[in-house]
Design a protein around this motif. Structure first.
Motif, PDB file in Angstrom:
ATOM      1  N   THR A  50      13.306  54.216 -41.689  1.00 40.92           N
ATOM      2  CA  THR A  50      13.342  55.634 -41.319  1.00 40.92           C
ATOM      3  C   THR A  50      12.384  55.817 -40.157  1.00 40.92           C
ATOM      4  N   PHE A  51      12.882  56.417 -39.083  1.00 38.53           N
ATOM      5  CA  PHE A  51      12.075  56.687 -37.886  1.00 38.53           C
ATOM      6  C   PHE A  51      11.812  58.179 -37.796  1.00 38.53           C
ATOM      7  N   PHE A  52      10.545  58.557 -37.705  1.00 39.72           N
ATOM      8  CA  PHE A  52      10.140  59.956 -37.609  1.00 39.72           C
ATOM      9  C   PHE A  52       9.870  60.283 -36.147  1.00 39.72           C
ATOM     10  N   GLN A  53      10.620  61.258 -35.628  1.00 41.86           N
ATOM     11  CA  GLN A  53      10.582  61.596 -34.202  1.00 41.86           C
ATOM     12  C   GLN A  53       9.509  62.630 -33.895  1.00 41.86           C
ATOM     13  N   TYR A  54       8.753  62.357 -32.818  1.00 45.28           N
ATOM     14  CA  TYR A  54       7.743  63.283 -32.301  1.00 45.28           C
ATOM     15  C   TYR A  54       8.101  63.579 -30.842  1.00 45.28           C
ATOM     16  N   ASP A  55       8.466  64.825 -30.539  1.00 49.24           N
ATOM     17  CA  ASP A  55       8.761  65.236 -29.167  1.00 49.24           C
ATOM     18  C   ASP A  55       7.451  65.540 -28.455  1.00 49.24           C
ATOM     19  N   LEU A  56       7.363  65.133 -27.210  1.00 48.41           N
ATOM     20  CA  LEU A  56       6.125  65.272 -26.440  1.00 48.41           C
ATOM     21  C   LEU A  56       6.409  66.058 -25.165  1.00 48.41           C
ATOM     22  N   LYS A  57       5.482  66.932 -24.765  1.00 48.38           N
ATOM     23  CA  LYS A  57       5.729  67.798 -23.633  1.00 48.38           C
ATOM     24  C   LYS A  57       4.657  67.773 -22.555  1.00 48.38           C
ATOM     25  N   GLY A 162      19.091  51.747 -26.721  1.00 52.40           N
ATOM     26  CA  GLY A 162      18.472  52.947 -27.275  1.00 52.40           C
ATOM     27  C   GLY A 162      18.979  54.212 -26.604  1.00 52.40           C
ATOM     28  N   THR A 163      19.010  55.309 -27.357  1.00 52.37           N
ATOM     29  CA  THR A 163      19.385  56.615 -26.820  1.00 52.37           C
ATOM     30  C   THR A 163      18.329  57.631 -27.236  1.00 52.37           C
ATOM     31  N   SER A 164      18.355  58.791 -26.608  1.00 54.01           N
ATOM     32  CA  SER A 164      17.375  59.837 -26.939  1.00 54.01           C
ATOM     33  C   SER A 164      17.532  60.374 -28.356  1.00 54.01           C
ATOM     34  N   THR A 165      18.692  60.202 -28.953  1.00 55.21           N
ATOM     35  CA  THR A 165      18.882  60.646 -30.333  1.00 55.21           C
ATOM     36  C   THR A 165      18.723  59.518 -31.346  1.00 55.21           C
ATOM     37  N   ASN A 166      18.815  58.256 -30.863  1.00 55.69           N
ATOM     38  CA  ASN A 166      18.639  57.113 -31.750  1.00 55.69           C
ATOM     39  C   ASN A 166      18.111  55.936 -30.934  1.00 55.69           C
ATOM     40  N   PRO A 167      16.807  55.689 -30.990  1.00 55.21           N
ATOM     41  CA  PRO A 167      16.222  54.639 -30.155  1.00 55.21           C
ATOM     42  C   PRO A 167      16.644  53.228 -30.536  1.00 55.21           C
ATOM     43  N   VAL A 168      17.247  53.058 -31.713  1.00 58.71           N
ATOM     44  CA  VAL A 168      17.688  51.734 -32.163  1.00 58.71           C
ATOM     45  C   VAL A 168      19.208  51.661 -32.284  1.00 58.71           C
ATOM     46  N   ALA A 169      19.915  52.522 -31.563  1.00 59.42           N
ATOM     47  CA  ALA A 169      21.381  52.577 -31.644  1.00 59.42           C
ATOM     48  C   ALA A 169      22.033  51.239 -31.302  1.00 59.42           C
ATOM     49  N   GLY A 170      21.415  50.467 -30.416  1.00 60.20           N
ATOM     50  CA  GLY A 170      21.993  49.191 -30.004  1.00 60.20           C
ATOM     51  C   GLY A 170      21.719  48.039 -30.945  1.00 60.20           C
ATOM     52  N   LEU A 171      20.987  48.268 -32.017  1.00 60.42           N
ATOM     53  CA  LEU A 171      20.635  47.196 -32.959  1.00 60.42           C
ATOM     54  C   LEU A 171      21.574  47.272 -34.154  1.00 60.42           C
ATOM     55  N   SER A 172      22.698  46.564 -34.077  1.00 63.10           N
ATOM     56  CA  SER A 172      23.807  46.752 -35.018  1.00 63.10           C
ATOM     57  C   SER A 172      23.517  46.308 -36.447  1.00 63.10           C
ATOM     58  N   SER A 173      22.576  45.418 -36.663  1.00 59.28           N
ATOM     59  CA  SER A 173      22.298  44.941 -38.023  1.00 59.28           C
ATOM     60  C   SER A 173      21.269  45.793 -38.761  1.00 59.28           C
ATOM     61  N   LEU A 174      20.706  46.806 -38.099  1.00 63.65           N
ATOM     62  CA  LEU A 174      19.677  47.656 -38.695  1.00 63.65           C
ATOM     63  C   LEU A 174      20.311  48.894 -39.320  1.00 63.65           C
ATOM     64  N   THR A 175      19.883  49.231 -40.519  1.00 67.13           N
ATOM     65  CA  THR A 175      20.265  50.496 -41.159  1.00 67.13           C
ATOM     66  C   THR A 175      19.126  51.457 -40.945  1.00 67.13           C
ATOM     67  N   GLU A 176      19.383  52.535 -40.163  1.00 67.81           N
ATOM     68  CA  GLU A 176      18.314  53.423 -39.785  1.00 67.81           C
ATOM     69  C   GLU A 176      18.624  54.875 -40.156  1.00 67.81           C
ATOM     70  N   THR A 177      17.556  55.609 -40.381  1.00 68.53           N
ATOM     71  CA  THR A 177      17.615  57.060 -40.531  1.00 68.53           C
ATOM     72  C   THR A 177      16.652  57.636 -39.502  1.00 68.53           C
ATOM     73  N   ILE A 178      17.138  58.609 -38.732  1.00 67.34           N
ATOM     74  CA  ILE A 178      16.295  59.265 -37.740  1.00 67.34           C
ATOM     75  C   ILE A 178      15.947  60.655 -38.294  1.00 67.34           C
ATOM     76  N   THR A 179      14.662  60.935 -38.448  1.00 70.57           N
ATOM     77  CA  THR A 179      14.204  62.237 -38.940  1.00 70.57           C
ATOM     78  C   THR A 179      13.521  62.965 -37.800  1.00 70.57           C
ATOM     79  N   VAL A 180      14.159  64.036 -37.349  1.00 71.44           N
ATOM     80  CA  VAL A 180      13.635  64.822 -36.225  1.00 71.44           C
ATOM     81  C   VAL A 180      12.544  65.730 -36.748  1.00 71.44           C
ATOM     82  N   GLY A 181      11.481  65.870 -35.974  1.00 73.13           N
ATOM     83  CA  GLY A 181      10.369  66.739 -36.371  1.00 73.13           C
ATOM     84  C   GLY A 181      10.785  68.193 -36.451  1.00 73.13           C
TER      85      GLY A 181
END
Length: 184
Positions: A50-57, A162-181
């Protein structure tokens, strides 16, 4: 043992920008089987994370990597320091800061140039300093300044796909959850 050089460097066009857009933190140990290509780019990984997203400004968010080599001991390592400024004090983020300090997460950094970098592949990242403060003037920071350090045998690694909505989108063997802040 010969350590052969493989390329030179030409002066590039001035078409890049600095800065960090966002980061994602994930518990250390959730990634395994990390595959690197010949350019040390991550092309796959396995595990469940699970990846927890932190937006930075702001411009206070920086990543600096220092290469340390010792001729006497024959060692080389890469020390990366990631500084994050998170405005607005909240009880939720104060609690999360405590949990981050107790752990040693993986951190993925998205740069303004569109690159995705993994810090802490083998050893995780340590929260080495955190300041929770409210300034004296109305325009002063009321928030968090976090500094992470990662010491690895390789520099921060580029992640393929990687994409802005899923930084590990290109890693096909990984099961990921993206949790937006969330905003508090």
């Amino acid at each position: 043992m010969a350590c052969q050089l493989t390329a030179g460097y030409a002066t590039n066009c001035k078409d890049t920008i600095g800065g960090i857009v966002r980061v994602w933190l994930s518990d250390f140990g959730t990634l395994s089987g990390i595959t690197l290509d010949s350019d040390d780019q991550i092309t796959d990984a396995s595990g469940t994370a699970t990846f927890f997203q932190y937006d930075l400004k702001n411009s206070g968010n920086t990543l600096t990597t220092t290469v340390t080599t010792s001729r006497d001991t024959g060692t080389t390592f890469f020390s990366s320091v990631l500084s994050l400024v998170l405005p607005k004090l909240t009880k939720e983020l104060s609690k999360e800061t405590k949990l981050i300090a107790y752990g040693r997460p993986y951190i993925i950094v998205e740069t303004r140039a569109g690159d995705f970098l993994l810090l802490g592949k083998d050893h995780g990242c340590e929260l080495t300093s955190a300041t929770i403060a409210t300034g004296g003037a109305m325009a002063d920071l009321s928030g968090y300044t976090l500094e992470f350090t990662s010491e690895e045998s390789l520099q921060p690694l580029y992640i393929s796909g990687g994409t802005s909505t899923n930084p590990v989108a290109g890693l096909s063997s990984l099961t990921e959850t993206i949790t937006v802040g969330t905003n508090s």
